[in-house]
Structures are given as structure tokens and as C-alpha cells.
Design a protein around this motif. Structure first.
Motif, short mmCIF file in Angstrom:
data_model
loop_
_atom_site.label_atom_id
_atom_site.label_comp_id
_atom_site.label_asym_id
_atom_site.label_seq_id
_atom_site.Cartn_x
_atom_site.Cartn_y
_atom_site.Cartn_z
N ASP A 176 52.92 48.48 43.39
CA ASP A 176 52.07 47.64 42.56
C ASP A 176 51.42 48.49 41.48
O ASP A 176 50.76 49.48 41.78
N PHE A 177 51.59 48.07 40.23
CA PHE A 177 50.94 48.71 39.11
C PHE A 177 49.57 48.08 38.89
O PHE A 177 49.36 46.90 39.19
N THR A 178 48.65 48.85 38.35
CA THR A 178 47.31 48.35 38.02
C THR A 178 47.33 47.73 36.63
O THR A 178 47.90 48.31 35.69
N LEU A 179 46.73 46.57 36.48
CA LEU A 179 46.61 45.94 35.18
C LEU A 179 45.59 46.72 34.35
O LEU A 179 44.43 46.85 34.73
N LEU A 180 46.02 47.23 33.21
CA LEU A 180 45.13 48.01 32.33
C LEU A 180 44.39 47.12 31.35
O LEU A 180 43.18 47.19 31.20
N HIS A 181 45.17 46.31 30.62
CA HIS A 181 44.52 45.38 29.70
C HIS A 181 45.47 44.24 29.38
O HIS A 181 46.68 44.34 29.56
N SER B 1 49.40 45.52 29.60
CA SER B 1 49.75 46.89 30.00
C SER B 1 49.48 47.09 31.48
O SER B 1 48.50 46.57 32.03
N PHE B 2 50.34 47.91 32.10
CA PHE B 2 50.23 48.24 33.51
C PHE B 2 50.36 49.75 33.70
O PHE B 2 51.06 50.41 32.94
N GLN B 3 49.69 50.25 34.74
CA GLN B 3 49.71 51.70 34.99
C GLN B 3 49.99 51.99 36.46
O GLN B 3 49.51 51.31 37.35
N LEU B 4 50.79 53.05 36.66
CA LEU B 4 51.03 53.58 38.00
C LEU B 4 50.69 55.05 37.99
O LEU B 4 51.17 55.80 37.12
N TYR C 224 53.89 45.62 27.40
CA TYR C 224 54.71 44.56 26.84
C TYR C 224 53.95 43.92 25.68
O TYR C 224 52.81 43.47 25.86
N THR C 225 54.58 43.85 24.52
CA THR C 225 53.94 43.27 23.34
C THR C 225 54.86 42.22 22.73
O THR C 225 56.00 42.52 22.35
N ILE C 226 54.38 41.00 22.65
CA ILE C 226 55.12 39.94 21.99
C ILE C 226 54.92 40.08 20.48
O ILE C 226 53.79 40.08 19.99
#
Length: 282
Positions: free
Chosen positions: A78-83, A90-93, A113-115
Motif C-alpha cells: 500500500d502506497f501513502t497518498l501524498l496529495h 500522488s502516492f509514495q512508498l 498521475y496527472t490528467i
């Protein structure tokens, strides 16, 4: 946990497990396949800190042996939600006690991920938090949805007219190669191409490729800082995976030494390396 963002007519969903893209659509058109476990249980996993399979699923570093499964471990955490903003997420591990026991480096891995107006950009950032040079590979594995007969699709390469493919046997390189001549830079898809697993290109000239459905461009995929490429599917599976990599599997005669493994990035302490993929809807 699944996180969703929409911007204009484009929407994505990302699972915090593996920070995996599980949905990417514009209006009613879906570009990532829906999981069918009869074929595969993933949609777009992150490959880190290795790409492909190690010989005997292990490596040696500083005189010590470590076990690691194919494609590494990041996709299982599980990655941590950054913003999260209206058009990006964005997610961080980070390393932890469990990862350190099989991969003795401290790291920070961020996926963003950027739309965009043209489609979707995925940024990958790896920071070495260790005191020593960090050895790693990284790759992406998005499965593009196939919704008619597989033979109705093709891949148009920007520059390549001939693919020099390194063949796999039991998920390791056999030392054999084959050449696939393209039709005006176009690879016409059929399942026979994948009888011996993925098409693996250690070298290719194109910076982007475009998937066509019949004679109509569907999606253009561009690579930044990914010098290697895998293309993969399974017989009768309704997807084609376009896999930009930095790194690849072991050879069958590999010594197992991580410091001499082909395709590894040697990242000095406290430094960062960035990678990106762009999906442009046509």
C-alpha cells in the motif's frame, strides 16, 4: 483503497495497493482493460526494484544472498497518498523493515498521475536514502484494452522498421534473438507473436509508439528515460501490455551478482532519478 479523479472528460482510478492505475477513460471509451483473472489479475503494476525474473529468484550483494520474486515487491504494498488535486494524484512508498530484509537499501518511490488536455502523464521518482549507491530497475506494465478481434490492432513505431527481440525461456533470456520486420514501422498484432512470452527490446530507436484499431489511431504512448521495452499479452486475452522499462530479466547464465547485472541503475546517495510515460488520446 481506490482513488478517483476526473478532469474535463477524462477520468482515472488508482488503487493505493501498488499505486496501480485500474481505470483510464475519456467519456465512454476505456483505455485500461478490466481484470479477468482467467488471464491476469493486474491492470498496470509498477515494477520495482527489479524488472523481470532473477535467476533462481535470488541475487547476491556484498557476499549475501537475497530472495526476490519477479518484478520486485512495490506492486504488493500500500502506497501513502501524498496529495490530490482536481487533475493530479500522488502516492509514495518508503522502505520498511520487511523490504529491507530482501532489498538492503533505503528509498523513496513516488508515482504521480496527472490528467492533461491530451490524456494522462505518469511520473515516477526514485530517491536513494541510503548511505551507499543504490542499485535498482524500474518499469511500467499498463494493459491497453482490446475490444474487438486482436488482429484488428497494430502498433506503429516512431522510427523502428526492424525489431531485434531477445527471447525468453522460463522468464529468463535464453541468449537467442529473433528479428521481426515491420510493415512501414507497423507491428500487426497476432497472438502467435507471444508464443515465447513477451517481445523484449533491449534497444530500440523510437521515443513513442501508437496503438491503432483498424486504421484509426487509438492512443500514443511516449517514454521518458525508459530505454527498454516489453510488449506482452496472453493467448485470447483482451489486452496488449506496453511496458517501458529501465532494466530487464536475468540471462540463464547470470552469476547472480547484483552489481554486474545488466540494466541496473546505480544511483548515488541522496540523489533522485525521474521517469515518465505519456498517454495521448488520439
Amino acid at each position: 483503497m481506490v482513488h478517483q479523479i476526473s478532469y474535463n472528460t477524462i477520468s482515472i482510478e488508482v488503487n493505493s495497493q501498488g499505486a496501480e492505475l485500474i481505470q483510464f477513460s475519456k467519456g465512454d471509451t476505456k483505455y485500461i482493460w478490466n481484470v479477468d483473472e482467467a488471464f491476469w489479475n493486474k491492470t498496470s503494476p509498477i515494477l520495482f526494484p527489479i524488472v523481470g525474473r532473477l535467476k533462481n529468484d535470488c541475487y547476491n550483494l556484498n557476499g549475501k544472498n537475497y530472495n526476490m520474486a519477479r518484478h520486485g515487491f512495490a506492486r504488493n504494498y500500500d502506497f501513502t497518498l501524498l496529495h490530490k488535486t482536481k487533475n493530479s494524484i500522488s502516492f509514495q512508498l518508503n522502505d520498511n523493515e520487511e523490504t529491507f530484509s530482501i532489498y538492503p537499501f533505503k528509498f523513496k518511490l513516488i508515482l504521480t498521475y496527472t490528467i492533461e488536455s491530451y490524456g494522462l502523464k505518469i511520473d515516477y521518482s526514485v530517491t536513494n536514502k541510503s548511505e551507499d549507491t543504490m542499485l535498482f530497475s524500474i518499469g511500467a506494465h499498463p494493459a491497453i484494452k482490446i475490444d474487438t478481434d486482436f488482429e484488428n490492432y497494430s502498433i506503429l513505431f516512431e522510427k523502428d522498421s526492424l525489431l531485434n527481440c531477445h527471447e525468453l525461456e522460463n522468464e529468463q533470456f535464453s541468449g537467442q534473438t529473433k528479428h521481426i520486420k515491420l510493415d512501414n514501422n507497423r507491428l500487426n498484432l497476432n497472438y502467435n507473436l507471444f508464443e515465447k512470452d513477451a517481445i523484449v527490446l533491449k534497444k530500440f530507436d523510437s521515443k513513442y509508439l501508437t496503438i491503432y484499431k483498424h486504421n484509426n489511431p487509438l492512443i500514443k504512448i511516449s517514454f521518458d528515460n525508459f530505454p527498454h521495452l516489453g510488449i506482452w499479452t496472453k493467448t485470447n486475452a483482451p489486452f496488449i501490455c506496453i511496458e517501458p522499462w529501465y532494466g530487464y530479466a536475468d540471462n540463464q547464465n547470470s552469476t547472480g551478482e547484483l552489481t554486474t547485472k545488466e540494466g541496473m541503475i546505480h544511483l548515488p546517495p541522496n540523489e533522485r532519478k525521474d521517469f515518465a510515460i505519456l498517454f495521448e488520446i488520439q
